[in-house]
Design a protein around this motif. Structure first.
Motif, mmCIF file in Angstrom:
data_model
loop_
_atom_site.group_PDB
_atom_site.id
_atom_site.type_symbol
_atom_site.label_atom_id
_atom_site.label_comp_id
_atom_site.label_asym_id
_atom_site.label_seq_id
_atom_site.Cartn_x
_atom_site.Cartn_y
_atom_site.Cartn_z
ATOM 1 N N ALA A 76 0.826 -1.212 0.000
ATOM 2 C CA ALA A 76 0.000 0.000 0.000
ATOM 3 C C ALA A 76 0.859 1.262 0.000
ATOM 4 O O ALA A 76 0.467 2.285 -0.572
ATOM 5 C CB ALA A 76 -0.934 0.001 1.209
ATOM 6 N N ASP A 77 2.044 1.188 0.617
ATOM 7 C CA ASP A 77 2.946 2.342 0.628
ATOM 8 C C ASP A 77 3.464 2.625 -0.774
ATOM 9 O O ASP A 77 3.540 3.789 -1.205
ATOM 10 C CB ASP A 77 4.124 2.092 1.568
ATOM 11 C CG ASP A 77 3.713 1.971 3.024
ATOM 12 O OD1 ASP A 77 2.791 2.698 3.437
ATOM 13 O OD2 ASP A 77 4.316 1.150 3.738
ATOM 14 N N GLU A 112 -6.767 0.028 -7.859
ATOM 15 C CA GLU A 112 -7.291 1.096 -7.016
ATOM 16 C C GLU A 112 -7.640 2.360 -7.795
ATOM 17 O O GLU A 112 -8.545 3.108 -7.399
ATOM 18 C CB GLU A 112 -6.281 1.450 -5.919
ATOM 19 C CG GLU A 112 -6.095 0.362 -4.884
ATOM 20 C CD GLU A 112 -5.292 0.854 -3.695
ATOM 21 O OE1 GLU A 112 -5.253 2.080 -3.453
ATOM 22 O OE2 GLU A 112 -4.694 0.006 -3.004
ATOM 23 N N TRP A 166 -6.122 -8.751 -3.594
ATOM 24 C CA TRP A 166 -5.219 -8.447 -4.710
ATOM 25 C C TRP A 166 -5.482 -9.371 -5.894
ATOM 26 O O TRP A 166 -5.397 -8.942 -7.046
ATOM 27 C CB TRP A 166 -3.763 -8.559 -4.262
ATOM 28 C CG TRP A 166 -3.366 -7.554 -3.224
ATOM 29 C CD1 TRP A 166 -4.044 -6.406 -2.893
ATOM 30 C CD2 TRP A 166 -2.223 -7.603 -2.384
ATOM 31 N NE1 TRP A 166 -3.383 -5.737 -1.890
ATOM 32 C CE2 TRP A 166 -2.262 -6.445 -1.559
ATOM 33 C CE3 TRP A 166 -1.173 -8.498 -2.231
ATOM 34 C CZ2 TRP A 166 -1.280 -6.178 -0.606
ATOM 35 C CZ3 TRP A 166 -0.187 -8.236 -1.281
ATOM 36 C CH2 TRP A 166 -0.247 -7.084 -0.480
#
Length: 234
Positions: A76-77, A112, A166
């Motif tokens: 996510a980073d 996303e 995912w």
């Protein structure tokens, strides 16, 4: 611009280094390297070929190259960094080309933020499903490393037990997608690429036999031709 030709943007307090080449107009192309490399890994025929029609950017992912070593390396980073990078450069929509680790960042971003991805190229990508048996974290090499070894530690943990979403959200990728495999010399199961292509609505697989995992290095001209053909399809 630094002495080695990199530039830097800061997003959410993280400094990210990148290289820029090519045209001033056209759909921007962002290149995302594999684990342990940096944006310099992409310099070669692909950049030369793309640069005539596109602005081309090769990002150093956090923990790599000239970018900050933050100690925090959740997928996510990396996705948030990519979004911040595009925002900082004023790029609304881009073509993403990712290799291995970088390709996972690319397709998670495409899940996303589907409206921000024009086309997606995934070179020797990984199917993020639980591994059985799990990978073991390799022992860190001695001496200074060109990237933060903690990226490897946290990547292996996420690779062994990935977020189930995912895999499930591959169907939410709307960008035309090319998956490039290196054939029987790759350590990755090539059937995984075909299974991923079946889940992504508009996807196809090209296999460059004998290339192995480092397709764009081992067979640069064939890889470049595959990418150009894909990008110029109507």
């Amino acid at each position: 611009m630094s002495e080695n030709g990199t530039r830097t943007v800061v997003t959410d307090g993280v400094a990210l280094a990148y290289r820029a080449w090519g045209a001033e107009t056209g759909v921007p192309v962002v290149l995302l390297h594999c684990l342990g490399e940096d944006g310099e890994d992409w310099r070669g025929p692909l950049v030369s070929a793309l640069g005539g029609e596109h602005p081309v950017y090769a990002l150093d992912l956090r923990g790599h190259g000239g970018s900050d070593r933050t100690g925090c390396y959740a997928m996510a980073d990396f996705v948030a960094d990519l979004r911040g990078f595009l925002d900082a450069l004023g790029i609304g929509r881009a073509i993403l080309v990712g290799h291995s680790f970088g390709s996972v960042v690319a397709y998670l971003f495409a899940q996303e933020h589907p409206k921000r991805v024009d086309r997606l190229v995934l070179e020797e990508t990984g199917a993020m499903r639980p591994l059985d048996p799990p990978q073991e974290v390799p022992e860190a090499p001695r001496g200074a490393q060109l990237f933060d070894w903690e990226v490897t530690v946290q990547w292996v943990a996420q690779r062994n037990e990935p977020d189930p979403g995912w895999w499930e959200r591959l169907a939410s990728i709307t960008a035309p997608t090319l998956l490039v495999g290196g054939g029987d010399r790759s350590h990755l199961p090539q059937e995984d690429l075909r299974e991923m292509a079946e889940r992504i609505p508009d996807a196809r697989v090209v296999t460059i036999e004998g290339a192995g995992h480092l397709v764009h290095e081992a067979r640069p001209m064939e890889f470049t031709r595959a990418v150009l053909d894909f990008l110029t399809e109507t």
